[in-house]
Design an enzyme around this catalytic site. Structure first.
Site, mmCIF file in Angstrom:
data_model
loop_
_atom_site.group_PDB
_atom_site.id
_atom_site.type_symbol
_atom_site.label_atom_id
_atom_site.label_comp_id
_atom_site.label_asym_id
_atom_site.label_seq_id
_atom_site.Cartn_x
_atom_site.Cartn_y
_atom_site.Cartn_z
ATOM 1 N N ARG A 59 0.860 -1.183 0.000
ATOM 2 C CA ARG A 59 0.000 0.000 0.000
ATOM 3 C C ARG A 59 0.899 1.236 0.000
ATOM 4 N NH1 ARG A 59 -2.662 3.512 4.653
ATOM 5 N NH2 ARG A 59 -3.517 5.029 3.230
ATOM 6 N N HIS A 67 -2.786 11.172 0.229
ATOM 7 C CA HIS A 67 -2.366 10.942 1.621
ATOM 8 C C HIS A 67 -1.797 12.258 2.167
ATOM 9 C CE1 HIS A 67 -1.095 7.534 4.514
ATOM 10 N NE2 HIS A 67 -0.722 8.655 5.108
ATOM 11 N N GLU A 88 -7.410 8.637 5.898
ATOM 12 C CA GLU A 88 -7.767 9.197 7.213
ATOM 13 C C GLU A 88 -8.250 10.639 7.144
ATOM 14 O OE1 GLU A 88 -4.765 8.893 10.206
ATOM 15 O OE2 GLU A 88 -4.531 6.742 10.020
ATOM 16 N N ASN A 142 -7.518 1.833 9.596
ATOM 17 C CA ASN A 142 -6.263 1.982 10.322
ATOM 18 C C ASN A 142 -6.547 1.903 11.810
ATOM 19 O OD1 ASN A 142 -5.259 2.494 7.789
ATOM 20 N ND2 ASN A 142 -4.776 4.652 8.181
ATOM 21 N N TYR A 181 -4.368 1.955 15.614
ATOM 22 C CA TYR A 181 -3.119 2.016 16.377
ATOM 23 C C TYR A 181 -3.313 1.732 17.852
ATOM 24 C CZ TYR A 181 -0.698 3.731 12.283
ATOM 25 O OH TYR A 181 -0.155 3.824 11.025
ATOM 26 N N GLU A 204 -3.406 0.158 7.852
ATOM 27 C CA GLU A 204 -2.304 0.552 8.742
ATOM 28 C C GLU A 204 -2.535 -0.025 10.129
ATOM 29 O OE1 GLU A 204 -1.436 4.781 9.069
ATOM 30 O OE2 GLU A 204 -1.877 5.082 6.943
#
Ligand SMILES: *[C@@H]1O[C@H](CO)[C@@H](O)[C@H](O)[C@H]1NC(C)=O
Ligand SMILES: *[C@@H]1O[C@H](CO)[C@@H](O)[C@H](O)[C@H]1NC(C)=O
Ligand SMILES: *[C@@H]1O[C@H](CO)[C@@H](O)[C@H](O)[C@H]1NC(C)=O
Ligand SMILES: *[C@@H]1O[C@H](CO)[C@@H](O)[C@H](O)[C@H]1NC(C)=O
Ligand SMILES: *[C@@H]1O[C@H](CO)[C@@H](O)[C@H](O)[C@H]1NC(C)=O
Ligand SMILES: *[C@@H]1O[C@H](CO)[C@@H](O)[C@H](O)[C@H]1NC(C)=O
Ligand SMILES: *[C@@H]1O[C@H](CO)[C@@H](O)[C@H](O)[C@H]1NC(C)=O
Length: 497
Positions: free
Chosen positions: A95, A140, A185, A325, A327, A399
């Protein structure tokens, strides 16, 4: 070996094979990067300036050590090394993102930079040679400066320029690319870029601009999706999605107020973008809350731009799959009483009304600019939330990763993080039946980490930023992940808890 030892080793094998969890053969493994964070070559080969070039050069105090991405990992020149690293890793996909101003120096299609186009064709051919599927993000966060000067994402017409750019990319690269992602995002760009000001372009109007940006980005995504669907799908047969993110939130206590705060935290991130795409229009509680606060604060109309019926229909249903994504996780309580309109100042933070905290038992990243804790359970919970709220669409993790010291090659903390998080998605997929088809680790290599500069690294591969060669060295986590991809199995993943 005596009999007892033999029996004992059978027991060990029995236990370990019981905890061995294998993914299906079609599950895709990969790694992720983005153009501005790796390419460098910011002012050569015909590339136009973007908003992060401008931001880092004019406001060096906004980035740790005044760093910028003028060279970054020099992937403009070293992409073949990146592709080789992906090949050795055993990655099924890569990606990465396209730099809008490398292809269109002015942001608009009147000026196409052939050198930029050739660069991406070379990357795509190199990937094809190693049988690595490209998953390409169109945008991005690196808006061409000329479009920033028109108001950037505050200007709804920028959605049309994005559509032009996306359409050009489909026609230039669509023979190679079957997985497109429109925007990365949007909540992060709209909040950090237009709300808190920590990211380019550095605006601090979270009560208004964050929502204008969200509005324009949703229109941009929808137009680009529909252009593909109407003009390219029949011939190219690819898929188009968007990348969404949230910090996962658990209620700080079992109180109803804390539960509501946790739900609102998710709604103000995943809901703000996912609801218009998967269900239609903004989430109702977001409309009501910002509408009521806007009245109390003396605005004539809601600070949240209203979609017309036509726009609601334009955006609704514009997905073939979803990139997610994840985290970390935090704990939520209300910032103020939900009915307190007296003490509420204008801003996204007061709109969503969440006070964040964390559990002191969680392992914390030693370096991360944004607080990062190793909480695998939040990953599974987020995937379930998406499946339950958005009709269980096909999802790929675009991600997930851990930040630590950039020169740490024996990155056991990252290995620990990967181990827990892959076990968590295994359970989401095979126990909870979430429609998950792949996983990308962020990141392939240490890179320009936005406002953190080069002070922290998310890479499986270390990069020597002091050497003009930008020498790449795989870390322990690279070899760990390589082993998982090769076996397609996790060695120790208990389904309990
Ligand atoms: C495009 O941008 C370049 C700088 O990157 C500038 O010199 C040029 O005037 C612009 N061209 C047009 C047609 O706007
Ligand atoms: C490009 O930027 C570098 C700094 O990163 C600077 O030294 C160089 O002069 C610039 N080149 C051009 C052609 O503007
Ligand atoms: C995509 O195009 C097909 C016709 O080619 C149409 O049936 C479908 O509704 C379109 N999807 C969306 C979300 O517009
Ligand atoms: C205020 O919120 C209520 C729901 O709690 C909603 O019915 C009403 O329309 C909102 N008012 C405004 C101005 O948005
Ligand atoms: C905003 O509301 C005030 C008071 O109700 C009114 O005087 C004014 O004309 C309104 N402005 C607009 C642009 O609607
Ligand atoms: C950032 O600055 C600090 C202190 O000046 C220094 O120790 C560190 O090596 C620098 N890091 C990078 C990545 O430049
Ligand atoms: C950079 O790479 C070249 C060619 O591999 C090598 O000769 C040189 O010593 C390297 N320089 C540094 C500073 O690592």
């Amino acid at each position: 070996m005596n009999l007892l030892g033999f029996v004992f080793s059978l027991f060990i094998i029995g236990v370990s094979s019981k905890c061995q969890r294998c993914f299906g053969e079609d599950f895709m493994w990969g790694a992720a990067t983005s153009a501005h964070q790796i390419e460098g070559a910011w002012n050569t080969s015909g590339k136009g300036e973007n908003v992060w070039d401008w931001f880092t050069h004019n406001y060096p105090e906004k980035v740790r050590n005044g760093s910028n991405a003028d060279i970054a990992t020099d992937s403009y020149n070293k992409y073949q090394e990146d592709v080789d690293l992906l090949g050795n890793l055993g990655a099924n996909f890569y990606r990465f993102s396209l730099s809008w101003s490398r292809i269109l120096p002015n942001g608009t299609t009147n000026n196409i930079n052939q050198e930029g186009v050739d660069y991406y064709l070379n990357v795509l051919k190199a990937l094809q040679e190693k049988n690595i599927t490209p998953i390409v993000t169109l945008y991005h966060w690196d808006l061409p400066i000329s479009l920033h000067e028109m108001g950037g994402w505050n200007n709804p017409l920028v959605a049309d320029y994005f559509n032009d750019y996306a359409t050009l990319c489909y026609s230039l690269f669509g023979d190679y690319v079957k997985y497109w992602l429109t925007l990365n995002e949007p909540i992060s760009q709209c909040y950090y870029g237009y709300g808190s000001g920590g990211h380019a372009p550095g605006y601090t109007e979270s009560g208004t601009m964050t929502y204008m940006c969200a509005y324009t980005q949703l229109l941009a995504h929808a137009k680009a999706y529909r252009s593909y669907n109407e003009t390219f799908r029949a011939k190219q047969n690819g898929k188009v999605g968007i990348v969404l993110v949230t910090l996962w939130y658990e209620p700080a206590t079992e109180s109803d107020a804390d539960k509501q705060a946790a739900e609102w935290a998710i709604q103000w991130a995943l809901g703000l973008f996912g609801h218009p795409i998967f269900i239609g229009n903004w989430p109702q509680m977001v409309i009501d809350r910002i509408g009521n606060l806007s009245v109390a604060q003396g605005f004539n109309t809601s600070r949240l731009p209203a979609f017309t019926e036509t726009e609601i229909e334009l955006i609704k249903g514009t997905y073939d799959y979803l990139g997610l994504n994840y985290y970390t996780t935090l704990l939520a309580s209300p910032l103020l009483d939900f009915t307190d309109y007296e003490n509420v100042t204008v801003g996204y933070g007061y709109d969503r009304n969440v006070l964040s905290s964390y559990d002191p038992s969680w392992t914390q990243s030693p370096v991360s600019w944004v607080t990062l804790f190793d909480v695998p359970a939040g990953f599974r919970a987020m995937l379930n939330w998406v499946a339950n709220n958005f009709g269980n669409p096909p999802v790929i993790i675009t991600e997930n990763g851990w930040s630590t010291y950039i020169d740490l090659l024996n990155d056991t903390d990252r290995i620990q993080y990967i181990k827990g998080h892959l076990c968590s998605i295994y359970k989401a997929k095979y126990v909870d039946k979430v429609n998950l088809f792949g996983y990308a680790h962020w990141s392939l290599m240490d890179n320009f980490e936005w406002s953190s500069g080069y002070s922290e690294g998310f890479g499986l591969v270390s990069v020597d930023f002091t050497s003009p060669n930008r020498t790449r060295t795989p870390k322990a986590s690279y070899y760990y992940y390589q082993k998982i991809i090769k076996s397609n199995c996790l060695e120790h993943c208990s389904l309990n808890n």
